[in-house]
Design an enzyme around this catalytic site. Structure first.
Site, PDB file in Angstrom:
ATOM      1  NE  ARG A  71       3.574  -7.873  10.033  1.00 18.36           N
ATOM      2  CZ  ARG A  71       3.184  -6.978   9.823  1.00 18.36           C
ATOM      3  NH1 ARG A  71       2.013  -7.589   8.652  1.00 18.36           N
ATOM      4  NH2 ARG A  71       3.672  -5.942   8.920  1.00 18.36           N
ATOM      5  CE  LYS A  87       2.722   0.345   4.648  1.00 20.06           C
ATOM      6  NZ  LYS A  87       1.769   0.127   3.617  1.00 20.06           N
ATOM      7  CD  GLU A 137      -3.013   0.423   2.836  1.00 19.48           C
ATOM      8  OE1 GLU A 137      -2.824   0.524   3.471  1.00 19.48           O
ATOM      9  OE2 GLU A 137      -3.529   2.633   2.460  1.00 19.48           O
TER      10      GLU A 137
HETATM   11  P1  ATP Z   1       0.153  -1.945   7.635  1.00 17.37           P
HETATM   12  O1  ATP Z   1       0.525  -2.515   8.586  1.00 17.37           O
HETATM   13  O2  ATP Z   1       0.089  -0.836   6.490  1.00 17.37           O
HETATM   14  O3  ATP Z   1      -1.105  -2.874   6.958  1.00 17.37           O
HETATM   15  P2  ATP Z   1       1.800  -3.305   5.729  1.00 17.37           P
HETATM   16  O4  ATP Z   1       3.068  -3.665   6.746  1.00 17.37           O
HETATM   17  O5  ATP Z   1       0.513  -4.812   5.823  1.00 17.37           O
HETATM   18  O6  ATP Z   1       1.158  -2.103   6.553  1.00 17.37           O
HETATM   19  P3  ATP Z   1       1.399  -3.378   2.716  1.00 17.37           P
HETATM   20  O7  ATP Z   1       1.930  -3.112   2.174  1.00 17.37           O
HETATM   21  O8  ATP Z   1       0.128  -3.991   3.059  1.00 17.37           O
HETATM   22  O9  ATP Z   1       2.005  -3.017   4.702  1.00 17.37           O
HETATM   23  O10 ATP Z   1       2.330  -4.445   2.917  1.00 17.37           O
HETATM   24  C1  ATP Z   1       3.081  -5.261   1.525  1.00 17.37           C
HETATM   25  C2  ATP Z   1       3.129  -6.594   1.952  1.00 17.37           C
HETATM   26  O11 ATP Z   1       4.229  -6.567   2.881  1.00 17.37           O
HETATM   27  C3  ATP Z   1       1.930  -7.444   2.478  1.00 17.37           C
HETATM   28  O12 ATP Z   1       1.787  -8.896   1.471  1.00 17.37           O
HETATM   29  C4  ATP Z   1       2.676  -8.031   3.554  1.00 17.37           C
HETATM   30  O13 ATP Z   1       1.973  -9.177   4.178  1.00 17.37           O
HETATM   31  C5  ATP Z   1       4.358  -8.088   3.627  1.00 17.37           C
HETATM   32  N1  ATP Z   1       4.492  -7.170   4.813  1.00 17.37           N
HETATM   33  C6  ATP Z   1       4.422  -6.223   5.386  1.00 17.37           C
HETATM   34  N2  ATP Z   1       5.282  -6.097   6.688  1.00 17.37           N
HETATM   35  C7  ATP Z   1       5.896  -6.937   7.002  1.00 17.37           C
HETATM   36  C8  ATP Z   1       6.774  -7.857   7.900  1.00 17.37           C
HETATM   37  N3  ATP Z   1       7.321  -7.689   8.783  1.00 17.37           N
HETATM   38  N4  ATP Z   1       7.798  -9.526   7.735  1.00 17.37           N
HETATM   39  C9  ATP Z   1       6.935  -9.789   5.869  1.00 17.37           C
HETATM   40  N5  ATP Z   1       6.114  -9.269   5.246  1.00 17.37           N
HETATM   41  C10 ATP Z   1       5.800  -8.149   5.262  1.00 17.37           C
END
Ligand code: ATP
Ligand code: MG
Length: 562
Positions: A263, A273, A36
């Site tokens: 994660r 984020k 996003e």
């Molecule tokens: P938000 O806090 O905005 O939900 P998000 O970290 O999920 O943030 P996205 O931009 O939706 O942000 O993430 C893009 C992709 O990265 C998604 O598929 C998410 O699952 C993956 N992702 C985000 N954070 C992690 C993490 N800490 N470890 C592994 N994958 C991650």
């Protein structure tokens, strides 16, 4: 890192292997990375990028970069551009395959209409508070909305008028009609569309005043793009029934398989984020690319090589169990890469002047120094030696215990790549602080081990008349607590910011060969650590960032304190 390494298998690769063996999706593998654009990418995203793009590479499949851009209030084009830059820098290429969920807004609208026609979606007028109340709790089933049984015609009319902008924000939503008593709360008639006036979307401008929700958008975007394996983090496990519900009800051609993994959580930092945004907005760090930030942009500015980050993502693996990783693991990957690739240089961070009294005034000579102790191919450089030099204050003691192997009054030490010197006299100012050392050198000690000579220590130095003055920034961990998020002692994660995460040294002296370096260049400053040239660096104002220390000094501190 060895780029030829065969990637370690993991449960996701096993699922894909089995799918290929069964000729599911005609053996095709298509993944996507769906950020996003509401912030910069961080080390957690790197894990997801390496996984999705890595799988596509290894199975001769494809990986799309898809912006999940359904919330125009929080998203913007700066973030879109930063995300593209960071994915490229990490070493991955989406080619032509860049997509935006907003590309599908018209199609998604049609899908929503289809659901209404099937009697599987309705327009609801409950206020947000009422909606929450009707939803029930984990232990209490929800209640049906009084608008749940609106006729298909009325729903179609109201939804069209929502689109036409007839209603205010929050006045109506479109909801899926599933089950208000479902034990999985996500299935209690979740919202599909909400009204959002006044936002200018970075892709669609002001064309829309209704926006689809994540759960509806994501599965359908995956389906439209022909994704085969939709890899996401574990918090979406409870959303999978909804992911599948939409695709089953809409009878789409492609029904991707959602697979969840854990994660990445990295100690001494945060990977949320929302919280990283707070650090930037509250001015706790300089910006998204502050070298202390766990963002990809921050790590780049800090000097982490992309190959080291890829290596790290490979080493931490992909599982469903918690993935809480010590910062030392990432730093070791960085060290291992830089140890191989970074040329050696000498830099004095806390300068103390020394005068070699038996070296003629006005004279200088050039000595040859290897650029890498193990790799002759990296060649040598010439460094000037003269009567006045700088050494590091830490490398001198007036009196010191026997195990101090550096310079002491009356003692000898070898200057790296140069001669053996002896300290003859210590000069102090009125306050008793040491301002200079008077030394003598032995001209016969240029070769490494002259006969019968026992010198305990080797220290680094630069020639005072030739050195360049520079600013050196020593970065440390952003937080002083391994789990700033979960820390019990403080009220907020910001209470655990490490006050010593940045130490700026404004009066450092670097060997003259560092005068013409370009931003991004990496070096090992011998005995000090790995450093890189900051993007703000110029010839007039040289700035170097410490990427990582030579050894894991934190492991030692923790042992001591623990
Ligand atoms: P938000 O806090 O905005 O939900 P998000 O970290 O999920 O943030 P996205 O931009 O939706 O942000 O993430 C893009 C992709 O990265 C998604 O598929 C998410 O699952 C993956 N992702 C985000 N954070 C992690 C993490 N800490 N470890 C592994 N994958 C991650
Ligand atoms: Mg997300």
């Amino acid at each position: 890192m060895n780029d030829e390494t065969i990637p370690a298998s993991n449960f996701i690769r096993s699922i894909i292997d089995a799918d290929i063996a069964a000729n599911k999706n005609q053996g095709r593998v298509a993944t996507r990375f769906p950020p996003e654009p509401n912030g910069y990418l961080h080390i957690g995203h790197a894990k997801s990028i390496c996984l999705n793009f890595g799988i596509a590479e290894d199975y001769q499949g494809t990986c799309n970069l898809r912006f999940d851009d359904t919330n125009p209030h929080k998203e913007n084009i700066e973030f879109v551009e930063a995300i593209k830059r960071d994915v490229h820098w990490l070493g991955y290429d989406w080619g032509e395959r860049v997509y935006y969920a907003s590309d599908y807004f018209e199609q998604l609208y049609d899908y929503a209409v289809q659901l209404i026609k099937k009697g599987k979606a309705y327009v609801c007028d409950l206020t947000p508070e009422q909606t929450r109340e009707y939803r029930g709790t984990l232990t209490k089933p929800g209640k049906d909305s009084p608008y749940r049984d609106r006729s298909m015609e009325e729903n179609l009319d109201l939804f069209a008028r929502m689109r036409a902008g007839e209603f205010k924000d929050g006045e109506k939503i479109l909801r899926a009609k599933i089950d208000m008593a479902a034990s999985n709360m996500n299935l209690r008639d979740p919202a599909i569309y909400r009204i959002r006036h006044g936002a200018v979307h970075h892709q669609t401008g002001e064309a829309w005043s209704i926006y689809p929700m994540y759960d509806f958008t994501h599965c359908l975007s995956d389906s439209i793009e022909g994704i085969t394996h939709s890899l996401c983090t574990l918090e979406f496990e409870d959303h999978r029934p909804l992911y599948d519900w939409f695709l089953d009800e809409l009878e789409v051609e492609c029904h991707p398989q959602q697979i969840e993994f854990s994660r990445l959580e990295l100690e001494y930092t945060i990977t949320s984020k929302r919280k990283l945004t707070r650090l930037v907005e509250e001015g706790r760090v300089e910006d998204w690319d502050d070298p202390r930030m766990p963002t990809i942009a921050g790590m780049r500015r800090r000097g982490y090589p992309p190959a080291a980050i890829r290596d790290f993502c490979e080493r931490i693996g992909v599982t469903k169990s918690s993935n809480n990783v010590e910062m030392g693991v990432l730093e070791n990957c960085v060290r291992e890469d830089l140890n191989v690739h970074a040329p050696r240089r000498m830099a004095v961070l806390h300068p103390l002047k020394i005068v070699i009294e038996n070296y003629p005034e006005g004279q200088s000579e050039e000595l040859e120094a290897p650029n890498h102790p193990q790799n002759e191919e990296m060649g040598t450089r010439r460094i000037p030696f003269s009567r006045e030099l700088y050494i590091d204050r830490e490398d001198f003691r007036e009196e010191a215990p026997k195990k101090f192997k550096r310079l002491v009054t009356g003692g000898e030490v070898r200057l790296r790549n140069a001669y053996v010197i002896r300290c003859d006299e210590v000069i102090k100012d009125g306050a008793g602080d040491i301002i200079e050392l008077r030394c003598s050198y032995d001209p016969d000690t240029l070769s490494k081990n002259p006969e019968g000579r026992k010198v305990k220590g080797v220290i680094h130095w630069v020639s005072a008349g030739h050195a360049i003055a520079a600013e050196v920034r020593l970065y440390d961990r952003l937080f002083s607590h391994p789990h700033p998020d979960a820390a019990k002692e403080g009220g907020e994660f910001t209470d655990h910011l490490n006050p010593e995460s940045l130490l700026t040294l404004t009066h450092c002296y670097l060997e003259a060969t560092l005068a013409d370096v370009l931003p991004g260049g990496h070096f090992q400053f011998e005995r000090e650590g790995y450093f890189c040239v900051d993007p703000d660096h110029s010839r007039e104002r040289p700035i170097f960032n410490r990427t990582v220390t030579l050894r894991d000094s934190w492991a030692r501190i923790e042992k001591k304190n623990g």
